[in-house]
Design a protein around this motif. Sequence first.
Motif, PDB file in Angstrom:
ATOM      1  N   ASP A   1       0.821  -1.218   0.000  1.00  0.00           N
ATOM      2  CA  ASP A   1       0.000   0.000   0.000  1.00  0.00           C
ATOM      3  C   ASP A   1       0.849   1.259   0.000  1.00  0.00           C
ATOM      4  O   ASP A   1       0.545   2.252   0.670  1.00  0.00           O
ATOM      5  CB  ASP A   1      -0.957   0.007   1.192  1.00  0.00           C
ATOM      6  CG  ASP A   1      -1.957  -1.144   1.131  1.00  0.00           C
ATOM      7  OD1 ASP A   1      -2.507  -1.383   0.039  1.00  0.00           O
ATOM      8  OD2 ASP A   1      -2.177  -1.804   2.157  1.00  0.00           O
ATOM      9  N   GLY A   2       1.958   1.218  -0.754  1.00  0.00           N
ATOM     10  CA  GLY A   2       2.815   2.386  -0.893  1.00  0.00           C
ATOM     11  C   GLY A   2       3.553   2.789   0.359  1.00  0.00           C
ATOM     12  O   GLY A   2       4.038   3.915   0.473  1.00  0.00           O
ATOM     13  N   GLY A   3       3.651   1.868   1.322  1.00  0.00           N
ATOM     14  CA  GLY A   3       4.331   2.161   2.582  1.00  0.00           C
ATOM     15  C   GLY A   3       3.391   2.294   3.758  1.00  0.00           C
ATOM     16  O   GLY A   3       3.833   2.502   4.884  1.00  0.00           O
ATOM     17  N   GLY A   4       2.100   2.153   3.528  1.00  0.00           N
ATOM     18  CA  GLY A   4       1.125   2.265   4.605  1.00  0.00           C
ATOM     19  C   GLY A   4       1.139   1.094   5.556  1.00  0.00           C
ATOM     20  O   GLY A   4       0.726   1.224   6.714  1.00  0.00           O
ATOM     21  N   VAL A   5       1.622  -0.046   5.077  1.00  0.00           N
ATOM     22  CA  VAL A   5       1.652  -1.261   5.898  1.00  0.00           C
ATOM     23  C   VAL A   5       2.970  -1.984   5.679  1.00  0.00           C
ATOM     24  O   VAL A   5       3.429  -2.144   4.547  1.00  0.00           O
ATOM     25  CB  VAL A   5       0.486  -2.212   5.550  1.00  0.00           C
ATOM     26  CG1 VAL A   5       0.569  -3.497   6.380  1.00  0.00           C
ATOM     27  CG2 VAL A   5      -0.862  -1.542   5.772  1.00  0.00           C
ATOM     28  N   VAL A   6       3.583  -2.421   6.777  1.00  0.00           N
ATOM     29  CA  VAL A   6       4.719  -3.334   6.734  1.00  0.00           C
ATOM     30  C   VAL A   6       4.290  -4.579   7.500  1.00  0.00           C
ATOM     31  O   VAL A   6       3.828  -4.480   8.645  1.00  0.00           O
ATOM     32  CB  VAL A   6       5.975  -2.730   7.393  1.00  0.00           C
ATOM     33  CG1 VAL A   6       7.136  -3.726   7.325  1.00  0.00           C
ATOM     34  CG2 VAL A   6       6.361  -1.417   6.727  1.00  0.00           C
ATOM     35  N   GLN A   7       4.423  -5.729   6.866  1.00  0.00           N
ATOM     36  CA  GLN A   7       3.998  -6.957   7.519  1.00  0.00           C
ATOM     37  C   GLN A   7       4.877  -8.123   7.112  1.00  0.00           C
ATOM     38  O   GLN A   7       5.632  -8.043   6.142  1.00  0.00           O
ATOM     39  CB  GLN A   7       2.540  -7.278   7.176  1.00  0.00           C
ATOM     40  CG  GLN A   7       2.316  -7.630   5.707  1.00  0.00           C
ATOM     41  CD  GLN A   7       0.896  -8.100   5.428  1.00  0.00           C
ATOM     42  OE1 GLN A   7      -0.053  -7.347   5.645  1.00  0.00           O
ATOM     43  NE2 GLN A   7       0.758  -9.328   4.949  1.00  0.00           N
ATOM     44  N   THR A   8       4.783  -9.205   7.882  1.00  0.00           N
ATOM     45  CA  THR A   8       5.453 -10.423   7.477  1.00  0.00           C
ATOM     46  C   THR A   8       4.676 -11.040   6.321  1.00  0.00           C
ATOM     47  O   THR A   8       3.486 -10.747   6.123  1.00  0.00           O
ATOM     48  CB  THR A   8       5.534 -11.442   8.627  1.00  0.00           C
ATOM     49  OG1 THR A   8       4.211 -11.895   8.937  1.00  0.00           O
ATOM     50  CG2 THR A   8       6.176 -10.825   9.863  1.00  0.00           C
ATOM     51  N   VAL A   9       5.332 -11.920   5.586  1.00  0.00           N
ATOM     52  CA  VAL A   9       4.646 -12.590   4.482  1.00  0.00           C
ATOM     53  C   VAL A   9       3.521 -13.473   5.002  1.00  0.00           C
ATOM     54  O   VAL A   9       2.514 -13.693   4.313  1.00  0.00           O
ATOM     55  CB  VAL A   9       5.657 -13.397   3.637  1.00  0.00           C
ATOM     56  CG1 VAL A   9       4.946 -14.195   2.546  1.00  0.00           C
ATOM     57  CG2 VAL A   9       6.687 -12.465   3.005  1.00  0.00           C
ATOM     58  N   SER A  10       3.658 -13.942   6.230  1.00  0.00           N
ATOM     59  CA  SER A  10       2.596 -14.764   6.816  1.00  0.00           C
ATOM     60  C   SER A  10       1.453 -13.936   7.383  1.00  0.00           C
ATOM     61  O   SER A  10       0.450 -14.484   7.842  1.00  0.00           O
ATOM     62  CB  SER A  10       3.171 -15.682   7.901  1.00  0.00           C
ATOM     63  OG  SER A  10       3.794 -14.924   8.914  1.00  0.00           O
ATOM     64  N   GLY A  11       1.575 -12.587   7.359  1.00  0.00           N
ATOM     65  CA  GLY A  11       0.436 -11.738   7.696  1.00  0.00           C
ATOM     66  C   GLY A  11       0.522 -10.955   8.990  1.00  0.00           C
ATOM     67  O   GLY A  11      -0.407 -10.208   9.321  1.00  0.00           O
ATOM     68  N   HIS A  12       1.616 -11.068   9.738  1.00  0.00           N
ATOM     69  CA  HIS A  12       1.740 -10.318  10.996  1.00  0.00           C
ATOM     70  C   HIS A  12       2.140  -8.875  10.702  1.00  0.00           C
ATOM     71  O   HIS A  12       3.196  -8.608  10.130  1.00  0.00           O
ATOM     72  CB  HIS A  12       2.781 -10.970  11.902  1.00  0.00           C
ATOM     73  CG  HIS A  12       3.036 -10.210  13.160  1.00  0.00           C
ATOM     74  ND1 HIS A  12       2.090 -10.060  14.146  1.00  0.00           N
ATOM     75  CD2 HIS A  12       4.151  -9.538  13.595  1.00  0.00           C
ATOM     76  CE1 HIS A  12       2.589  -9.330  15.137  1.00  0.00           C
ATOM     77  NE2 HIS A  12       3.836  -9.000  14.816  1.00  0.00           N
ATOM     78  N   ILE A  13       1.292  -7.923  11.098  1.00  0.00           N
ATOM     79  CA  ILE A  13       1.537  -6.506  10.820  1.00  0.00           C
ATOM     80  C   ILE A  13       2.461  -5.921  11.874  1.00  0.00           C
ATOM     81  O   ILE A  13       2.221  -6.054  13.078  1.00  0.00           O
ATOM     82  CB  ILE A  13       0.216  -5.721  10.767  1.00  0.00           C
ATOM     83  CG1 ILE A  13      -0.623  -6.168   9.565  1.00  0.00           C
ATOM     84  CG2 ILE A  13       0.487  -4.217  10.679  1.00  0.00           C
ATOM     85  CD1 ILE A  13      -2.006  -5.555   9.502  1.00  0.00           C
ATOM     86  N   ILE A  14       3.536  -5.260  11.429  1.00  0.00           N
ATOM     87  CA  ILE A  14       4.447  -4.617  12.371  1.00  0.00           C
ATOM     88  C   ILE A  14       4.357  -3.088  12.299  1.00  0.00           C
ATOM     89  O   ILE A  14       4.865  -2.402  13.177  1.00  0.00           O
ATOM     90  CB  ILE A  14       5.903  -5.075  12.157  1.00  0.00           C
ATOM     91  CG1 ILE A  14       6.441  -4.627  10.795  1.00  0.00           C
ATOM     92  CG2 ILE A  14       6.022  -6.583  12.318  1.00  0.00           C
ATOM     93  CD1 ILE A  14       7.928  -4.822  10.637  1.00  0.00           C
ATOM     94  N   TYR A  15       3.713  -2.571  11.263  1.00  0.00           N
ATOM     95  CA  TYR A  15       3.570  -1.115  11.119  1.00  0.00           C
ATOM     96  C   TYR A  15       2.388  -0.853  10.194  1.00  0.00           C
ATOM     97  O   TYR A  15       2.259  -1.487   9.144  1.00  0.00           O
ATOM     98  CB  TYR A  15       4.851  -0.528  10.523  1.00  0.00           C
ATOM     99  CG  TYR A  15       4.756   0.924  10.092  1.00  0.00           C
ATOM    100  CD1 TYR A  15       4.794   1.958  11.021  1.00  0.00           C
ATOM    101  CD2 TYR A  15       4.658   1.261   8.746  1.00  0.00           C
ATOM    102  CE1 TYR A  15       4.725   3.289  10.629  1.00  0.00           C
ATOM    103  CE2 TYR A  15       4.586   2.588   8.332  1.00  0.00           C
ATOM    104  CZ  TYR A  15       4.615   3.596   9.281  1.00  0.00           C
ATOM    105  OH  TYR A  15       4.541   4.912   8.879  1.00  0.00           O
ATOM    106  N   GLN A  16       1.528   0.068  10.605  1.00  0.00           N
ATOM    107  CA  GLN A  16       0.351   0.374   9.784  1.00  0.00           C
ATOM    108  C   GLN A  16      -0.134   1.789  10.065  1.00  0.00           C
ATOM    109  O   GLN A  16      -0.194   2.210  11.221  1.00  0.00           O
ATOM    110  CB  GLN A  16      -0.765  -0.624  10.092  1.00  0.00           C
ATOM    111  CG  GLN A  16      -2.076  -0.356   9.364  1.00  0.00           C
ATOM    112  CD  GLN A  16      -3.104  -1.429   9.663  1.00  0.00           C
ATOM    113  OE1 GLN A  16      -3.035  -2.531   9.131  1.00  0.00           O
ATOM    114  NE2 GLN A  16      -4.048  -1.120  10.547  1.00  0.00           N
TER     115      GLN A  16
END
Length: 272
Positions: A70-85
């Motif tokens: 999302d252009g930098g709006g979300v950083v997550q693991t490939v398995s789906g754990h969000i670390i920044y949003q």
Amino acid sequence: MPKIKLVAMDIDDTLLDDKKNISLQNKTAIQSALDDGVKIVLSSGRTFNGMIEYLDELGIEGNDQFVIIDGGGVVQTVSGHIIYQQTLSNAAYRKIDKYVVDNGLHYNAVDVEGNTYTSNRDFIDKYTVLQAFENNKGLIIKSPDELPNDFEIVKAILNEDGSKLDAITPEVNDLFGKNHYVVRTDVGFLEIMPQHVDKGNALLHLADHLGIDIKNTLAIGDGANDIPMLKQAGVSVVMENAAESIKEIADFVTKNNNESGVATAFEKYVLN
């Protein structure tokens, strides 16, 4: 030169050729880097669903591999754990929707789950159809009044042909640029995101999360929304098919996306 421990890479017109394929050379170089323990992070304006097929093809998986979406709006693991949003408030979403409706424009919005929304009912533009297709979650046609009062979005994307976006971009910047990040991501896409959200800040958050010094990162891209990431990374690589203004900020201009430019960059900076 510092050892590269993380590569943040744009997808469209960078990793992919014009036919939306990953070349064998690019795939081989990326696999070699992964085998060496380098983090390979796809960094895109796409939603997660829009990059799954490429992650699968490259063998990037699990809870210790990451994506910037999302252009930098979300950083997550490939398995789906969000670390920044980061998200746009309901009030901001309504303001954008009102501007679109009042000016007879077309747009779509993406929520935190990667769903695509629009309030356009009479005509769905081709760019919104493409966005919904890439997200692989269908298209939800609802106005903000038909959604929960606390409904928030990751970004809104104004979709018009290039000349029309050229004409309205100054006004959009005047109206939304002070409190939001406004960036042209392709011919028919003008994105509005939360303030301070871009691929560069996302890269900083991810590097900090992983305990990787930013000087040990490399970014590869071709577009305007890649500029913050290119400026933040320890090494910046720009595709030959990028605009001249973007090439000016590069440490290295690699071959174009149809000539496996990613592999060339890996050979120069990563696989050594």
